[in-house]
Design a protein around this motif. Structure first.
Motif, PDB file in Angstrom:
ATOM      1  N   ASP A  47     -64.240  66.888 -52.011  1.00 14.25           N
ATOM      2  CA  ASP A  47     -62.981  67.639 -51.988  1.00 14.25           C
ATOM      3  C   ASP A  47     -61.798  66.745 -51.634  1.00 14.25           C
ATOM      4  N   ARG A  48     -60.610  67.242 -51.958  1.00 16.66           N
ATOM      5  CA  ARG A  48     -59.344  66.555 -51.657  1.00 16.66           C
ATOM      6  C   ARG A  48     -58.592  67.405 -50.644  1.00 16.66           C
ATOM      7  N   ARG A  64     -62.792  63.646 -42.962  1.00 17.15           N
ATOM      8  CA  ARG A  64     -63.543  62.638 -43.734  1.00 17.15           C
ATOM      9  C   ARG A  64     -65.024  62.957 -43.718  1.00 17.15           C
ATOM     10  N   VAL A  67     -65.710  65.785 -46.293  1.00 16.23           N
ATOM     11  CA  VAL A  67     -65.577  65.531 -47.740  1.00 16.23           C
ATOM     12  C   VAL A  67     -66.354  64.300 -48.199  1.00 16.23           C
ATOM     13  N   ARG A  70     -66.713  60.190 -51.230  1.00 20.86           N
ATOM     14  CA  ARG A  70     -66.098  60.469 -52.535  1.00 20.86           C
ATOM     15  C   ARG A  70     -64.845  61.328 -52.428  1.00 20.86           C
ATOM     16  N   GLY A  71     -64.663  61.958 -51.292  1.00 16.82           N
ATOM     17  CA  GLY A  71     -63.519  62.840 -51.118  1.00 16.82           C
ATOM     18  C   GLY A  71     -62.238  62.068 -50.858  1.00 16.82           C
ATOM     19  N   VAL A  72     -61.133  62.795 -50.892  1.00 19.55           N
ATOM     20  CA  VAL A  72     -59.814  62.235 -50.614  1.00 19.55           C
ATOM     21  C   VAL A  72     -59.264  62.916 -49.368  1.00 19.55           C
ATOM     22  N   VAL A  73     -58.861  62.107 -48.390  1.00 17.05           N
ATOM     23  CA  VAL A  73     -58.257  62.623 -47.164  1.00 17.05           C
ATOM     24  C   VAL A  73     -56.873  61.995 -47.021  1.00 17.05           C
ATOM     25  N   GLY A  95     -58.511  58.238 -43.567  1.00 24.93           N
ATOM     26  CA  GLY A  95     -57.643  58.830 -44.573  1.00 24.93           C
ATOM     27  C   GLY A  95     -56.372  58.030 -44.739  1.00 24.93           C
ATOM     28  N   LEU A 112     -54.781  69.356 -54.548  1.00 26.10           N
ATOM     29  CA  LEU A 112     -55.672  69.425 -53.394  1.00 26.10           C
ATOM     30  C   LEU A 112     -56.580  70.648 -53.441  1.00 26.10           C
ATOM     31  N   ASP A 113     -57.691  70.540 -52.727  1.00 22.36           N
ATOM     32  CA  ASP A 113     -58.591  71.672 -52.541  1.00 22.36           C
ATOM     33  C   ASP A 113     -58.285  72.444 -51.265  1.00 22.36           C
TER      34      ASP A 113
END
Length: 203
Positions: A47-48, A64, A67, A70-73, A95, A112-113
């Motif tokens: 998730d982002r 962090r 997610v 692979r996620g974006v923070v 992040g 964003l999610d």
């Protein structure tokens, strides 16, 4: 309720800048509360997510962890000194830190999610505008968590003030404010140990 320093962005910076270096030491036990608040967002791996008004970045490690790699923070804050304190604490490892006003985010629509926002609403000069901007950058069905590590009554007692009926964080005030800004309030908690308003971005 509008705080006396919330009228304009430079006043918010003026309030927080001299407090940044000692902020974490002032509230040393908040880490578990932040992690528990982040958990309410129901984030998935990849998730982002944005920490809006991230301050010293106390939520970033939990975001962090939620997610994954692979996620974006992202952590956005208006006060450079707060972001510098986040960096000194090593939280920039969790992040990317953005010096940005959350009412004018440098992000595309629906990027964003989810958004996590601790103690943010009372510092927005234009609360409806800020919440609308957060809705702009979150996809339909995405979530917003308005959080504080203690509830309104405990916070008011800490500041030596009464709770007033015009407090934006009170459910009767917050629900229509969110609804007018693109959000549906789905959960509301105001206990001594946590304040949490969880909302979903309308499609």
């Amino acid at each position: 309720m509008t705080d006396h320093h919330a009228d304009r962005p430079h006043e918010v910076r003026a309030f927080f800048a001299p407090r940044a270096a000692g902020w974490d030491a002032k509230f040393p036990g908040d880490g578990p509360a932040y992690a528990a608040g982040v958990a309410q967002l129901g984030l998935q791996e990849g998730d982002r997510v944005l920490d809006a008004g991230c301050g010293t970045g106390r939520a970033l490690p939990a975001l962090r962890a939620a997610v994954g790699a692979r996620g974006v923070v992202l952590g956005a804050d208006l006060t450079p000194e707060m972001l510098e304190a986040a960096g000194r604490a090593g939280r920039d490892a969790h992040g990317a830190l953005l010096l940005a006003d959350v009412t004018r985010l440098p992000l595309p629509g629906a990027a964003l999610d989810a958004v996590f926002a601790a103690g943010l609403v009372s510092h927005l000069a234009d609360s409806a505008g800020g919440l609308t901007e957060l809705a702009r950058v979150v996809r339909p069905g995405g979530r917003l968590a308005l959080f504080h590590p203690i509830g309104r009554a405990a916070l008011a007692a800490r500041k030596g003030r009464p709770i007033t009926p015009d407090d934006l964080r009170a459910e009767p005030n917050l629900r229509p404010l969110l609804a007018g800004s693109g959000w549906d309030l789905i959960r509301y908690e105001d206990k001594d140990e946590r304040y949490l308003a969880l909302a979903v971005r309308r499609g």
